[in-house]
Design a protein around this motif. Structure first.
Motif, PDB file in Angstrom:
ATOM      1  N   SER A   2      50.436  14.036  -2.334  1.00 56.30           N
ATOM      2  CA  SER A   2      50.097  15.457  -2.423  1.00 56.30           C
ATOM      3  C   SER A   2      49.024  15.681  -3.478  1.00 56.30           C
ATOM      4  O   SER A   2      48.846  14.882  -4.403  1.00 56.30           O
ATOM      5  CB  SER A   2      51.343  16.268  -2.764  1.00 56.30           C
ATOM      6  OG  SER A   2      52.319  16.118  -1.758  1.00 56.30           O
ATOM      7  N   ILE A   3      48.326  16.793  -3.352  1.00 55.93           N
ATOM      8  CA  ILE A   3      47.269  17.126  -4.305  1.00 55.93           C
ATOM      9  C   ILE A   3      47.855  17.386  -5.690  1.00 55.93           C
ATOM     10  O   ILE A   3      48.921  17.980  -5.829  1.00 55.93           O
ATOM     11  CB  ILE A   3      46.480  18.362  -3.815  1.00 55.93           C
ATOM     12  CG1 ILE A   3      45.316  18.662  -4.775  1.00 55.93           C
ATOM     13  CG2 ILE A   3      47.379  19.554  -3.636  1.00 55.93           C
ATOM     14  CD1 ILE A   3      44.390  19.751  -4.271  1.00 55.93           C
ATOM     15  N   ASN A  10      40.199  17.442  -9.555  1.00 58.04           N
ATOM     16  CA  ASN A  10      40.293  18.505  -8.553  1.00 58.04           C
ATOM     17  C   ASN A  10      39.918  19.879  -9.104  1.00 58.04           C
ATOM     18  O   ASN A  10      40.182  20.896  -8.458  1.00 58.04           O
ATOM     19  CB  ASN A  10      41.714  18.554  -7.989  1.00 58.04           C
ATOM     20  CG  ASN A  10      42.076  17.293  -7.239  1.00 58.04           C
ATOM     21  OD1 ASN A  10      41.261  16.726  -6.519  1.00 58.04           O
ATOM     22  ND2 ASN A  10      43.312  16.818  -7.408  1.00 58.04           N
ATOM     23  N   THR A  13      37.835  22.061  -6.669  1.00 63.27           N
ATOM     24  CA  THR A  13      38.109  21.973  -5.234  1.00 63.27           C
ATOM     25  C   THR A  13      38.343  23.337  -4.589  1.00 63.27           C
ATOM     26  O   THR A  13      38.161  23.511  -3.397  1.00 63.27           O
ATOM     27  CB  THR A  13      39.298  21.030  -4.971  1.00 63.27           C
ATOM     28  OG1 THR A  13      39.362  20.752  -3.565  1.00 63.27           O
ATOM     29  CG2 THR A  13      40.618  21.638  -5.427  1.00 63.27           C
ATOM     30  N   ARG A 213      37.759  16.383   0.451  1.00 63.72           N
ATOM     31  CA  ARG A 213      39.017  17.138   0.563  1.00 63.72           C
ATOM     32  C   ARG A 213      38.911  18.523  -0.081  1.00 63.72           C
ATOM     33  O   ARG A 213      39.906  19.090  -0.547  1.00 63.72           O
ATOM     34  CB  ARG A 213      40.179  16.361  -0.069  1.00 63.72           C
ATOM     35  CG  ARG A 213      40.451  14.994   0.547  1.00 63.72           C
ATOM     36  CD  ARG A 213      41.577  14.279  -0.183  1.00 63.72           C
ATOM     37  NE  ARG A 213      41.988  13.043   0.475  1.00 63.72           N
ATOM     38  CZ  ARG A 213      41.435  11.857   0.274  1.00 63.72           C
ATOM     39  NH1 ARG A 213      40.424  11.745  -0.594  1.00 63.72           N
ATOM     40  NH2 ARG A 213      41.870  10.786   0.905  1.00 63.72           N
ATOM     41  N   SER A 217      44.420  20.993   0.840  1.00 63.74           N
ATOM     42  CA  SER A 217      45.500  20.206   0.254  1.00 63.74           C
ATOM     43  C   SER A 217      46.115  19.244   1.258  1.00 63.74           C
ATOM     44  O   SER A 217      46.573  18.159   0.885  1.00 63.74           O
ATOM     45  CB  SER A 217      46.574  21.122  -0.325  1.00 63.74           C
ATOM     46  OG  SER A 217      47.166  21.936   0.673  1.00 63.74           O
ATOM     47  N   HIS A 220      45.039  15.549   1.309  1.00 66.86           N
ATOM     48  CA  HIS A 220      45.503  14.638   0.260  1.00 66.86           C
ATOM     49  C   HIS A 220      46.673  13.791   0.749  1.00 66.86           C
ATOM     50  O   HIS A 220      47.084  12.853   0.061  1.00 66.86           O
ATOM     51  CB  HIS A 220      45.876  15.418  -0.994  1.00 66.86           C
ATOM     52  CG  HIS A 220      44.693  15.943  -1.733  1.00 66.86           C
ATOM     53  ND1 HIS A 220      44.178  15.325  -2.850  1.00 66.86           N
ATOM     54  CD2 HIS A 220      43.901  17.021  -1.498  1.00 66.86           C
ATOM     55  CE1 HIS A 220      43.130  16.014  -3.283  1.00 66.86           C
ATOM     56  NE2 HIS A 220      42.943  17.040  -2.476  1.00 66.86           N
ATOM     57  N   GLU A 221      47.188  14.107   1.933  1.00 68.07           N
ATOM     58  CA  GLU A 221      48.246  13.296   2.538  1.00 68.07           C
ATOM     59  C   GLU A 221      47.670  12.051   3.223  1.00 68.07           C
ATOM     60  O   GLU A 221      48.421  11.164   3.634  1.00 68.07           O
ATOM     61  CB  GLU A 221      49.020  14.116   3.578  1.00 68.07           C
ATOM     62  CG  GLU A 221      49.623  15.407   3.053  1.00 68.07           C
ATOM     63  CD  GLU A 221      50.757  15.182   2.089  1.00 68.07           C
ATOM     64  OE1 GLU A 221      51.419  14.126   2.190  1.00 68.07           O
ATOM     65  OE2 GLU A 221      50.993  16.055   1.226  1.00 68.07           O
ATOM     66  N   ASP A 224      41.891   7.298   1.998  1.00 70.54           N
ATOM     67  CA  ASP A 224      40.444   7.400   2.206  1.00 70.54           C
ATOM     68  C   ASP A 224      40.055   6.830   3.567  1.00 70.54           C
ATOM     69  O   ASP A 224      39.188   7.389   4.264  1.00 70.54           O
ATOM     70  CB  ASP A 224      39.694   6.660   1.097  1.00 70.54           C
ATOM     71  CG  ASP A 224      39.812   7.348  -0.249  1.00 70.54           C
ATOM     72  OD1 ASP A 224      40.216   8.532  -0.292  1.00 70.54           O
ATOM     73  OD2 ASP A 224      39.497   6.695  -1.270  1.00 70.54           O
TER      74      ASP A 224
END
Length: 257
Positions: A2-3, A10, A13, A213, A217, A220-221, A224
């Motif tokens: 998670s973020i 971040n 973001t 991203r 959010s 973030h699951e 890359d």
């Protein structure tokens, strides 16, 4: 993973977009912001705090639990005298009772396990006759299939496991209404709206935004490598058509004190 909203990585973001004029029209259809005191709870980098200022608010106070986000919001709005930002939570903003005519909470409640304390705090903040606006996505909103304009729908097409993440965190209409009634709100209504998130001149601009991203959010699951797979999938499904006008469907709850 998670973020991490508290990470300096971040910080920006949720600070790099501008609210679309269609969003502004939707807000003006719900409430007259001119000369009003607005509290933007879960303000992130202050994108919508600035938008309320543009709509003629008397003052706007942005609240966020992340010091990094608050720092970014202050930086981006440093030339706006009517805006201020401070660290606080949705359950305890640190502001005085009756301090607001409008409380705005965008993309906030899906990060909360329970809405009761959040709605109670919003009710406390509002002066009599004030309005709470909650903008978030319901499970029905996120189940809309992907299309060249609804890019988010492709996330779940490519990685079905993300659907379970969304199903577990998105608010239902019934749960939001129950929390609002518990808090004391009497006048409740909800509408759906399509908001243009951003217009990308070239597909590569969208690809870069997804790769970083930015303000998403859910991404973030993904690892890359998975993120690159998703970008390629979106390119295939859209034919890399340009420009890209990315839209999301939201539910807006309007509650009056």
């Amino acid at each position: 993973m998670s973020i991490d909203f508290h990470s300096q990585e971040n910080k920006y973001t949720y600070a790099t977009r501008t609210a679309n004029h269609g969003w502004a029209r939707a807000m003006e259809g719900a409430v007259d912001p001119r000369g009003k005191r607005v509290v933007d709870v879960g303000c992130g980098g202050g994108i919508y705090s600035q938008a309320w200022d543009d709509l003629g608010a008397q003052s706007v106070v942005g609240i966020d639990f992340s010091e990094q986000m608050v720092a970014a919001a202050r930086e981006k709005a440093r030339a706006r005298a009517k805006l201020s930002f401070q660290v606080g939570t949705a359950q305890a903003t640190g502001l005085a009772a009756n301090a607001a005519d409008i409380v705005f909470e965008r993309a906030l409640i899906h990060h909360l396990q329970d809405y009761d304390e959040c709605c109670a705090e919003a009710y406390r903040l509002l002066a009599p006759g004030g309005t709470l606006l909650i903008q978030d996505r319901t499970p029905e909103d996120v189940r809309i299939p992907g299309s060249p304009t609804h890019i988010r729908g492709y996330f779940f097409d490519c990685f079905p496991r993300l659907s379970a993440v969304e199903a577990g965190r998105r608010p239902t209409d019934a749960k939001v209404r129950d929390a609002l009634r518990q808090a004391g709100f009497q006048s409740l209504e909800s509408v759906t709206l399509w908001e243009t998130r951003r217009v990308y001149t070239h597909f590569e601009n969208l690809a870069q935004d997804l790769a970083s991203r930015t303000g998403r959010s859910i991404l973030h699951e993904l690892s890359d490598e998975e993120l690159q797979t998703l970008i390629a999938h979106i390119g295939e499904r859209t034919g890399r058509a340009e420009p890209v006008e990315e839209q999301d469907r939201w539910t807006l709850w309007i509650a009056r004190k």
